[in-house]
Design an enzyme around this catalytic site. Structure first.
Site, PDB file in Angstrom:
ATOM      1  N   LYS A  20       0.830  -1.196   0.000  1.00  0.00           N
ATOM      2  CA  LYS A  20       0.000   0.000   0.000  1.00  0.00           C
ATOM      3  C   LYS A  20       0.874   1.260   0.000  1.00  0.00           C
ATOM      4  O   LYS A  20       1.794   1.400   0.789  1.00  0.00           O
ATOM      5  CB  LYS A  20      -0.897   0.002   1.233  1.00  0.00           C
ATOM      6  N   GLU A 106     -14.699  -9.123   5.688  1.00  0.00           N
ATOM      7  CA  GLU A 106     -15.959  -8.829   6.356  1.00  0.00           C
ATOM      8  C   GLU A 106     -16.731 -10.095   6.715  1.00  0.00           C
ATOM      9  O   GLU A 106     -17.383 -10.151   7.767  1.00  0.00           O
ATOM     10  CB  GLU A 106     -16.830  -7.933   5.475  1.00  0.00           C
ATOM     11  N   ARG A 134     -20.901  -7.513   1.605  1.00  0.00           N
ATOM     12  CA  ARG A 134     -20.036  -8.651   1.292  1.00  0.00           C
ATOM     13  C   ARG A 134     -20.290  -9.830   2.227  1.00  0.00           C
ATOM     14  O   ARG A 134     -19.981 -10.973   1.878  1.00  0.00           O
ATOM     15  CB  ARG A 134     -18.567  -8.234   1.412  1.00  0.00           C
TER      16      ARG A 134
END
Length: 379
Positions: A20, A106, A134
Site C-alpha cells: 500500500k 468482512e 459482502r
C-alpha cells in the site's frame, strides 16, 4: 503479462504482492488512510482539512462504546481493516485485548462476532454499510438464523459525497429489514446515536443494527452518557393540525434517520403556506412502532415517509403494515426514498438535491427527482 497473454499452457495463476502506498512514505506508514484524500501537502503528506465543526457521528459512537466498555468487560469490538474509519482506533487503544481487526475479511468479521456472542460476549461488528453487503450470507446464517446478539455498527449509511456510489450505504435497511428477528435503529442526530449505542449494548435478545451517516452531527449538546431506548418506539417531534379544512388533520411526515432536520425545515415551509404538518421520528425501521404509524394514518389525510435508503426499505415495511391493517385505503401514503439509480455527484448536498431528500424537494419535488407535491395532495 505479455507472456501470460501469449502462452498456450492452460490456466495460470499470477500472484502479485502489493504494498500500500508504494513509493510514497506517508501512505506506506498509514495503515488505513490515504485510500482517498482531500487536498494535501505532497512533501509532508498532511491533508488540508476544513475548519473543525461538530463531532462526527463516528466519533460519537466511538465515545459511547469506549465509555461503556469501562464498566462492561463483555464488550468487544471487531472491524475489517477500518479501525479509524469506524472510530474503533480509540477503543483499541483503551482495550487492546478486546479489539480485533480481521483485515479485509468482512465475512470472517461477522462469523467471528457470532462466535463471540455464543460465549456470552457483547460483540460490536463495525463495518461500513456498503462493505457489510459482502458478508450478507454470514449475517443471515451465522447470526440472524441463530438469533445471536451481535451488534452491527453500520457507518456510512446513506449518501457519502465524494466517496461516490461504491461507498454509499443505500441498501442496508432493505437487505436487513427482510430478515426475521433483526432490530434496526437509525438516529436522527448525534444525541440519538448516543442513546442507540447504549441501547445496543444492553440488547441481548438477538441481532441489532444501528445505521448512521458519514460526516458531522448537528452540533447538539451531548449528555454525559446515552440512555437505553424502548425497542420499537418512535416519537412525535412536532404535532400540529392543518387549518386548510383538509379532512383528518392534514399532513404527517414520518422520518427515519438524519433527514429529520430537513423534514423540520420542510414543515416550516408548509406552515408558512398554511399547512402545518405533524413530524415524527420513527427511530426504528424494525420493529416498527405500529401504534405511531396507525395514529398518523388515522388522523391525517397524507402520510409521507422519508428515509436515506433505497426503495424496498423502511417505506415498504410501513406500507405493508398499512395494507395489512386496511389503513392504506383511507390515507394518501407517499414514500420518499433514494431514487432507483446510483448517484455520482461530488458533494452530499448535491446528492440530496438529486435524490429529492432536501427540504424544498420534500415540499415540492424538483424536476426528475422523486418527491411529493404535498399541497397538491391536499387539493
Amino acid at each position: 503479462l505479455r507472456n501470460l497473454r501469449d502462452t498456450d499452457n492452460g490456466p495460470i495463476l499470477l500472484h502479485v504482492i502489493t504494498e500500500k502506498g508504494h513509493g510514497y512514505q506517508p501512505a506506506e506508514k498509514a495503515g488505513d488512510k490515504y485510500h482517498a484524500v482531500a487536498k494535501f501537502n505532497v512533501v509532508t503528506g498532511e491533508q488540508k482539512k476544513g475548519p473543525a465543526g461538530p463531532p462526527s457521528y463516528t466519533s460519537v459512537f466511538s465515545r459511547e462504546l469506549t465509555r461503556r466498555a469501562a464498566t462492561d468487560n463483555k464488550i468487544a469490538a471487531i472491524t475489517a481493516a477500518m479501525p479509524s474509519g469506524t472510530g474503533l482506533d480509540a477503543f483499541a487503544k483503551a482495550y487492546p485485548d478486546r479489539f480485533f481487526d480481521v483485515g479485509i475479511a468482512e465475512q470472517h468479521a461477522v462469523t467471528f462476532a457470532a462466535g463471540m456472542a455464543t460465549e456470552g460476549l457483547r460483540p460490536f461488528c463495525a463495518i461500513y454499510s456498503t462493505f457489510l453487503q459482502r458478508a450478507y450470507d454470514q449475517v443471515m446464517h451465522d447470526v440472524v438464523l441463530q438469533k445471536l446478539p451481535v451488534r452491527f455498527a453500520i457507518d456510512r449509511a446513506g449518501l457519502v459525497g465524494a466517496d461516490g456510489a461504491t461507498h454509499a450505504g443505500s441498501f442496508d435497511i432493505a437487505y436487513l429489514g427482510c430478515l426475521p428477528g433483526m432490530t434496526i435503529m437509525a438516529p436522527s442526530d448525534e444525541v440519538e446515536l448516543l442513546h442507540m449505542t447504549a441501547t445496543a449494548v444492553e440488547f441481548d435478545d438477538g441481532p441489532i443494527a444501528l445505521r448512521y451517516p458519514r460526516g458531522n452531527g448537528l452540533g447538539l449538546d451531548l449528555p454525559a452518557q446515552g440512555q437505553v431506548l424502548e425497542i420499537g418506539r418512535g416519537r412525535i417531534i412536532r404535532e400540529m393540525r392543518a387549518q386548510s379544512g383538509a379532512e383528518k388533520g392534514g399532513i404527517a411526515i414520518l422520518s427515519l434517520g438524519p433527514r429529520l432536520a430537513e423534514c423540520l425545515k420542510a414543515a416550516d415551509m408548509l406552515t408558512a403556506q398554511g399547512l402545518p404538518p405533524t413530524v415524527a421520528d420513527a427511530r426504528f425501521a424494525k420493529p416498527l412502532d405500529t401504534a405511531l404509524i396507525e395514529n398518523l394514518a388515522r388522523n391525517h389525510a397524507v402520510l409521507i415517509t422519508i428515509e436515506e435508503g433505497s426503495e424496498g426499505g423502511f417505506s415498504s415495511l410501513v406500507c405493508h403494515h398499512l395494507a395489512r391493517t386496511g389503513l392504506l385505503d383511507s390515507v394518501r401514503f407517499r414514500p420518499m426514498t433514494l431514487p432507483d439509480r446510483f448517484i455520482d455527484h461530488n458533494t452530499q448536498n448535491a446528492q440530496y438535491d438529486e435524490a429529492g431528500l432536501s427540504a424544498p424537494h420534500i415540499v415540492a419535488p424538483a424536476r426528475n427527482a422523486p418527491g411529493v407535491n404535498i399541497a397538491g395532495q391536499l387539493g
